[in-house]
Structures are given as structure tokens and as C-alpha cells.
Scaffold this motif. Structure first.
Motif, PDB file in Angstrom:
ATOM      1  N   GLY A 221       0.796  -1.221   0.000  1.00 49.34           N
ATOM      2  CA  GLY A 221       0.000   0.000   0.000  1.00 49.34           C
ATOM      3  C   GLY A 221       0.825   1.265   0.000  1.00 49.34           C
ATOM      4  N   LEU A 222       1.757   1.387   0.973  1.00 53.35           N
ATOM      5  CA  LEU A 222       2.574   2.595   1.068  1.00 53.35           C
ATOM      6  C   LEU A 222       3.769   2.570   0.120  1.00 53.35           C
ATOM      7  CD1 LEU A 222       2.710   3.161   4.940  1.00 53.35           C
ATOM      8  CD2 LEU A 222       1.316   4.362   3.262  1.00 53.35           C
ATOM      9  N   GLY A 223       4.409   1.400   0.002  1.00 55.69           N
ATOM     10  CA  GLY A 223       5.615   1.302  -0.800  1.00 55.69           C
ATOM     11  C   GLY A 223       5.348   1.163  -2.286  1.00 55.69           C
ATOM     12  N   LEU A 224       4.962  -0.040  -2.690  1.00 62.21           N
ATOM     13  CA  LEU A 224       4.782  -0.322  -4.111  1.00 62.21           C
ATOM     14  C   LEU A 224       3.755   0.599  -4.759  1.00 62.21           C
ATOM     15  CD1 LEU A 224       5.440  -2.167  -6.524  1.00 62.21           C
ATOM     16  CD2 LEU A 224       3.594  -3.671  -5.760  1.00 62.21           C
ATOM     17  N   ALA A 225       2.569   0.703  -4.143  1.00 56.29           N
ATOM     18  CA  ALA A 225       1.510   1.512  -4.744  1.00 56.29           C
ATOM     19  C   ALA A 225       1.625   2.991  -4.366  1.00 56.29           C
ATOM     20  CB  ALA A 225       0.144   0.974  -4.324  1.00 56.29           C
ATOM     21  N   GLY A 226       1.708   3.275  -3.055  1.00 64.37           N
ATOM     22  CA  GLY A 226       1.648   4.658  -2.595  1.00 64.37           C
ATOM     23  C   GLY A 226       2.836   5.504  -2.953  1.00 64.37           C
ATOM     24  N   THR A 227       3.974   4.877  -3.254  1.00 65.94           N
ATOM     25  CA  THR A 227       5.159   5.643  -3.641  1.00 65.94           C
ATOM     26  C   THR A 227       5.585   5.306  -5.066  1.00 65.94           C
ATOM     27  OG1 THR A 227       5.922   5.733  -1.341  1.00 65.94           O
ATOM     28  CG2 THR A 227       7.546   6.179  -3.048  1.00 65.94           C
ATOM     29  N   GLY A 228       5.873   4.033  -5.336  1.00 70.08           N
ATOM     30  CA  GLY A 228       6.363   3.653  -6.652  1.00 70.08           C
ATOM     31  C   GLY A 228       5.363   3.853  -7.773  1.00 70.08           C
ATOM     32  N   ILE A 229       4.243   3.145  -7.706  1.00 69.31           N
ATOM     33  CA  ILE A 229       3.241   3.245  -8.769  1.00 69.31           C
ATOM     34  C   ILE A 229       2.630   4.640  -8.801  1.00 69.31           C
ATOM     35  CG2 ILE A 229       0.992   2.382  -9.540  1.00 69.31           C
ATOM     36  CD1 ILE A 229       1.780  -0.355  -8.482  1.00 69.31           C
ATOM     37  N   ALA A 230       2.470   5.258  -7.627  1.00 65.92           N
ATOM     38  CA  ALA A 230       1.859   6.592  -7.575  1.00 65.92           C
ATOM     39  C   ALA A 230       2.679   7.613  -8.362  1.00 65.92           C
ATOM     40  CB  ALA A 230       1.714   7.039  -6.122  1.00 65.92           C
ATOM     41  N   TYR A 231       4.003   7.553  -8.231  1.00 63.40           N
ATOM     42  CA  TYR A 231       4.854   8.473  -8.992  1.00 63.40           C
ATOM     43  C   TYR A 231       4.657   8.269 -10.484  1.00 63.40           C
ATOM     44  CZ  TYR A 231       7.857  10.827  -5.591  1.00 63.40           C
ATOM     45  OH  TYR A 231       8.343  11.657  -4.620  1.00 63.40           O
ATOM     46  N   ILE A 232       4.663   7.011 -10.918  1.00 58.14           N
ATOM     47  CA  ILE A 232       4.520   6.705 -12.339  1.00 58.14           C
ATOM     48  C   ILE A 232       3.165   7.178 -12.855  1.00 58.14           C
ATOM     49  CG2 ILE A 232       4.421   4.832 -14.027  1.00 58.14           C
ATOM     50  CD1 ILE A 232       6.371   3.288 -12.179  1.00 58.14           C
ATOM     51  N   LEU A 233       2.099   6.934 -12.076  1.00 55.90           N
ATOM     52  CA  LEU A 233       0.771   7.394 -12.473  1.00 55.90           C
ATOM     53  C   LEU A 233       0.722   8.917 -12.571  1.00 55.90           C
ATOM     54  CD1 LEU A 233      -1.584   5.114 -10.322  1.00 55.90           C
ATOM     55  CD2 LEU A 233      -1.277   5.043 -12.806  1.00 55.90           C
ATOM     56  N   TYR A 234       1.338   9.580 -11.608  1.00 57.08           N
ATOM     57  CA  TYR A 234       1.311  11.040 -11.590  1.00 57.08           C
ATOM     58  C   TYR A 234       1.946  11.615 -12.855  1.00 57.08           C
ATOM     59  CZ  TYR A 234       1.987  15.826  -9.975  1.00 57.08           C
ATOM     60  OH  TYR A 234       1.969  17.189  -9.879  1.00 57.08           O
ATOM     61  N   TYR A 235       3.100  11.068 -13.258  1.00 60.19           N
ATOM     62  CA  TYR A 235       3.766  11.579 -14.450  1.00 60.19           C
ATOM     63  C   TYR A 235       2.982  11.252 -15.715  1.00 60.19           C
ATOM     64  CZ  TYR A 235       7.451  12.092 -11.090  1.00 60.19           C
ATOM     65  OH  TYR A 235       8.164  12.435  -9.973  1.00 60.19           O
ATOM     66  N   PHE A 236       2.325  10.097 -15.711  1.00 60.27           N
ATOM     67  CA  PHE A 236       1.482   9.731 -16.850  1.00 60.27           C
ATOM     68  C   PHE A 236       0.334  10.723 -16.994  1.00 60.27           C
ATOM     69  CE2 PHE A 236      -2.275   7.433 -18.459  1.00 60.27           C
ATOM     70  CZ  PHE A 236      -1.805   7.043 -19.704  1.00 60.27           C
ATOM     71  N   ILE A 237      -0.276  11.110 -15.864  1.00 62.81           N
ATOM     72  CA  ILE A 237      -1.383  12.073 -15.894  1.00 62.81           C
ATOM     73  C   ILE A 237      -0.899  13.434 -16.352  1.00 62.81           C
ATOM     74  CG2 ILE A 237      -3.104  13.269 -14.476  1.00 62.81           C
ATOM     75  CD1 ILE A 237      -3.078  10.764 -12.659  1.00 62.81           C
ATOM     76  N   GLN A 239       1.584  14.076 -18.266  1.00 61.50           N
ATOM     77  CA  GLN A 239       1.891  13.993 -19.684  1.00 61.50           C
ATOM     78  C   GLN A 239       0.628  14.022 -20.542  1.00 61.50           C
ATOM     79  OE1 GLN A 239       3.787  10.336 -20.897  1.00 61.50           O
ATOM     80  NE2 GLN A 239       4.691  11.270 -22.713  1.00 61.50           N
ATOM     81  N   ARG A 240      -0.428  13.358 -20.076  1.00 63.15           N
ATOM     82  CA  ARG A 240      -1.640  13.247 -20.888  1.00 63.15           C
ATOM     83  C   ARG A 240      -2.625  14.407 -20.678  1.00 63.15           C
ATOM     84  NH1 ARG A 240       1.248  10.164 -22.835  1.00 63.15           N
ATOM     85  NH2 ARG A 240       0.937   7.977 -23.411  1.00 63.15           N
ATOM     86  N   LEU A 241      -2.734  14.890 -19.441  1.00 60.39           N
ATOM     87  CA  LEU A 241      -3.743  15.899 -19.141  1.00 60.39           C
ATOM     88  C   LEU A 241      -3.155  17.265 -18.810  1.00 60.39           C
ATOM     89  CD1 LEU A 241      -6.196  13.824 -16.883  1.00 60.39           C
ATOM     90  CD2 LEU A 241      -6.300  14.192 -19.358  1.00 60.39           C
ATOM     91  N   GLY A 242      -1.860  17.308 -18.523  1.00 58.13           N
ATOM     92  CA  GLY A 242      -1.240  18.560 -18.124  1.00 58.13           C
ATOM     93  C   GLY A 242      -1.119  18.654 -16.612  1.00 58.13           C
ATOM     94  N   ALA A 243      -0.168  19.470 -16.157  1.00 57.31           N
ATOM     95  CA  ALA A 243       0.108  19.577 -14.726  1.00 57.31           C
ATOM     96  C   ALA A 243      -1.048  20.199 -13.961  1.00 57.31           C
ATOM     97  CB  ALA A 243       1.385  20.393 -14.507  1.00 57.31           C
ATOM     98  N   LEU A 244      -1.717  21.181 -14.561  1.00 56.31           N
ATOM     99  CA  LEU A 244      -2.815  21.843 -13.868  1.00 56.31           C
ATOM    100  C   LEU A 244      -3.946  20.862 -13.585  1.00 56.31           C
ATOM    101  CD1 LEU A 244      -3.913  24.481 -12.734  1.00 56.31           C
ATOM    102  CD2 LEU A 244      -4.907  24.956 -14.980  1.00 56.31           C
ATOM    103  N   ALA A 245      -4.307  20.062 -14.586  1.00 55.60           N
ATOM    104  CA  ALA A 245      -5.357  19.068 -14.385  1.00 55.60           C
ATOM    105  C   ALA A 245      -4.902  18.007 -13.387  1.00 55.60           C
ATOM    106  CB  ALA A 245      -5.721  18.418 -15.727  1.00 55.60           C
ATOM    107  N   ALA A 246      -3.634  17.625 -13.453  1.00 57.65           N
ATOM    108  CA  ALA A 246      -3.113  16.606 -12.541  1.00 57.65           C
ATOM    109  C   ALA A 246      -3.181  17.070 -11.092  1.00 57.65           C
ATOM    110  CB  ALA A 246      -1.674  16.263 -12.907  1.00 57.65           C
ATOM    111  N   SER A 247      -3.022  18.372 -10.860  1.00 58.81           N
ATOM    112  CA  SER A 247      -3.062  18.879  -9.488  1.00 58.81           C
ATOM    113  C   SER A 247      -4.437  18.698  -8.859  1.00 58.81           C
ATOM    114  CB  SER A 247      -2.679  20.362  -9.464  1.00 58.81           C
ATOM    115  OG  SER A 247      -3.657  21.160 -10.121  1.00 58.81           O
ATOM    116  N   GLY A 248      -5.455  18.497  -9.681  1.00 51.62           N
ATOM    117  CA  GLY A 248      -6.806  18.291  -9.168  1.00 51.62           C
ATOM    118  C   GLY A 248      -6.964  17.001  -8.401  1.00 51.62           C
TER     119      GLY A 248
END
Length: 306
Positions: A221-237, A239-248
Motif C-alpha cells: 500500500g505505502l511502498g509499491l503503490a503509494g510511492t512507486g506506482i503513484a509516482y509513475i501514475l502522476y507523471y502519466f497524468i 503527460q496526458r492531461l497537463g500539470a494543472l489538471a493533474a493537481s486536481g
């Protein structure tokens, strides 16, 4: 591709929203420092693998190690520790609601040190609403009767301030480097792992193995998903939606943490806490909508980290 980005958006909010109950469970067995160590360890591995597969790393980047070290402290070690400690002292739902104030602290620190954010009536009103919400949760005038540990609230504030300062530092020193977000995250979390390893007392950390649920929460929860996968998802968002939308995505974790705490765990919640959360999220909305020239948040700082 936008549909995939929206799915990632919802998944990221859900992942970050669950972080607080995982920290709460783990705090019953190990120290906050040990929680951070395990979280960073199991969060670093998927990011490192992903970065190696994408060939995002280079030996030439090491000349910027001093900047990565500062970010490792502000955006990972101090931030994660303060949130782990704060959550151990508060209800997970209350800690989650307080995390919604991260954009407020990020704006204030950026305005104080960079003067890059517009301070007008609307943004000032948004800050006012948000901090009123924080005060209503803390209730320093009646914290004992309300069952709120003020020191826990202060730790959550300290974590939010640390993220805010990392935002300022990243804008000033990291963004001009022109490195990929994936590379920056790998260096940041890798150095954070070294730092937290040096200061963590490993004695007694195996106690968490007595609770498979808490252990799974920390590792997955905290490691693999909450830190590792979360970072990757954040950058994907981003890239696709823009930083302003991602901040939502910052609007989702407080609500998820509240629902988990009250509906699944049975934590008590008061109407004043609900009002406080609405004020915090409302303040963030007013603040963001009040910016005349929205600036791009640094991709090295997730919103919000828990």
C-alpha cells in the motif's frame, strides 16, 4: 488515451487516500521512521526498474546530486516522516482531511520565497478558508475534549510545509536542469532511501510481521503503490492531461481517507470535521481558480505525498 489518463487520475487519488489507514495500522507495531524506511524501500524499487527500462538515468546527472539531496530531504524523508508521525497521533480520517491543505502551504511558500504566485483577493480568501478548516480540525481551544492531538496536527502541518518548501526549491533549482521527471524521482527517492537507512533504528521492525494486514499495507500500500506506482501514475497524468489538471487529484485523498476511516474502520467523525474538510477543499479550489497565470507545479513533488 485521455480515458486511460482519467482512470489513472482516479486510481492515483484512491491510492493516496488509502495511505493514511496503512500508516495508522503500521504505527501500532513500528516507529514512524521504520514506516518511512519500508515505504521508501519498496517504493524505490519499481521506480528504479522503470527508469532503467526507459533509460532515463545517466552518470552525468550526478553533478546535480546536491540538489537531489535537498529534494530527498524536503519531498520525501521529512514529508513522509511528519505524515507518518502525525497519522500515528490522529485518526486516519482526520490526518487524511488535513492532507488536503498541502496546496495551501505550497502556494504560501511559493509566494513568500519566489513571489511567483499572484496574491489577490480571491487567492487570499482561498488561503483564509483553508486555514480556517485546519484550525477547526485542530480545535486548539478544546483539543482534549474533541479527542484531537494538537501535536499530530502540527506534524501534518510540518509535512505540508516541507512539501511547500520543496516546491520552491524545485522551481528555483531543479526545473532549470531540464531532466526527466522519472530520472529526478529516481535520484530523489534513491537518496532518500540512503538517508532514512542511516537514521533508522532497525531494532524491533520485525514486529510488524505479526500483523499480516499491517505488513502488506506498508509493503504494497505505502511502498509499491503509494510511492512507486503513484509516482509513475502522476507523471502519466501530467503527460496526458497537463500539470494543472493533474493537481486536481489533491481533492480525492481527503475524501477517500474519510470514507475509509468512518465506513470501513469505524472511526468517529463529527459534523465540525466535515465542515472543516469542505473548507479546506473549498479553499484549495478558490485558490487555484484565483490564479491569473497558473504555474506548472514541479513534477518531482507529488500532490499530495503521503
Amino acid at each position: 488515451m485521455k480515458q486511460a489518463a482519467y482512470i489513472a487520475f482516479a486510481l492515483l487519488g484512491l491510492i493516496w487516500g488509502t495511505n493514511f489507514i496503512f500508516m495508522k495500522w503500521a504505527a501500532a507495531w513500528i516507529t514512524p521512521t521504520q514506516i518511512v524506511f519500508l515505504r521508501v524501500l519498496f517504493g524505490f524499487l519499481p521506480i528504479l526498474i522503470f527508469a532503467l527500462l526507459r533509460r532515463s538515468l545517466s552518470w552525468s546527472h550526478l553533478r546535480h546530486s546536491h540538489h537531489f539531496l535537498v529534494m530527498a530531504l524536503l519531498a520525501t524523508v521529512i514529508y513522509y516522516y511528519a505524515f507518518a508521525k502525525g497519522t500515528s497521533l490522529l485518526l486516519s480520517s482526520v490526518a487524511g482531511m488535513l492532507s488536503g491543505a498541502i496546496p495551501l502551504f505550497s502556494f504560501v511558500t511559493a509566494w513568500l520565497f519566489l513571489r511567483a504566485e499572484p496574491l489577490n483577493r480571491r487567492t487570499a480568501f482561498g488561503i483564509f478558508l483553508g486555514f480556517v478548516g485546519v484550525i477547526l480540525i485542530a480545535r486548539p481551544w478544546n483539543s482534549l475534549a474533541a479527542g484531537v492531538d494538537v501535536s499530530g496536527v502540527l506534524y501534518m502541518i510540518a509535512g505540508s510545509l516541507s512539501v511547500g518548501c520543496s516546491f520552491v526549491y524545485a522551481r528555483r533549482f531543479i526545473t532549470p536542469l531540464g531532466l526527466s521527471p522519472l530520472a529526478l524521482s529516481t535520484y530523489q527517492i534513491g537518496l532518500a532511501l540512503v538517508l532514512i537507512t542511516l537514521i533508522t533504528d532497525m531494532h524491533g521492525m520485525s514486529a510488524i510481521s505479526a500483523d499480516p494486514v499491517a505488513l502488506t499495507g506498508v509493503i504494497l500500500g505505502l511502498g509499491l503503490a503509494g510511492t512507486g506506482i503513484a509516482y509513475i501514475l502522476y507523471y502519466f497524468i501530467v503527460q496526458r492531461l497537463g500539470a494543472l489538471a493533474a493537481s486536481g487529484v489533491t481533492y480525492i485523498p481527503p475524501v477517500v481517507a474519510l470514507l475509509i476511516g468512518t465506513l470501513l474502520v469505524g472511526e468517529p467523525i463529527k459534523s465540525l470535521d466535515l465542515l472543516a474538510m469542505l473548507l479546506i477543499l473549498g479553499g484549495v479550489y478558490v485558490l487555484q481558480s484565483g490564479k491569473k497565470n497558473p504555474t506548472t507545479p514541479p513534477t518531482v513533488v507529488p500532490k499530495p505525498s503521503t
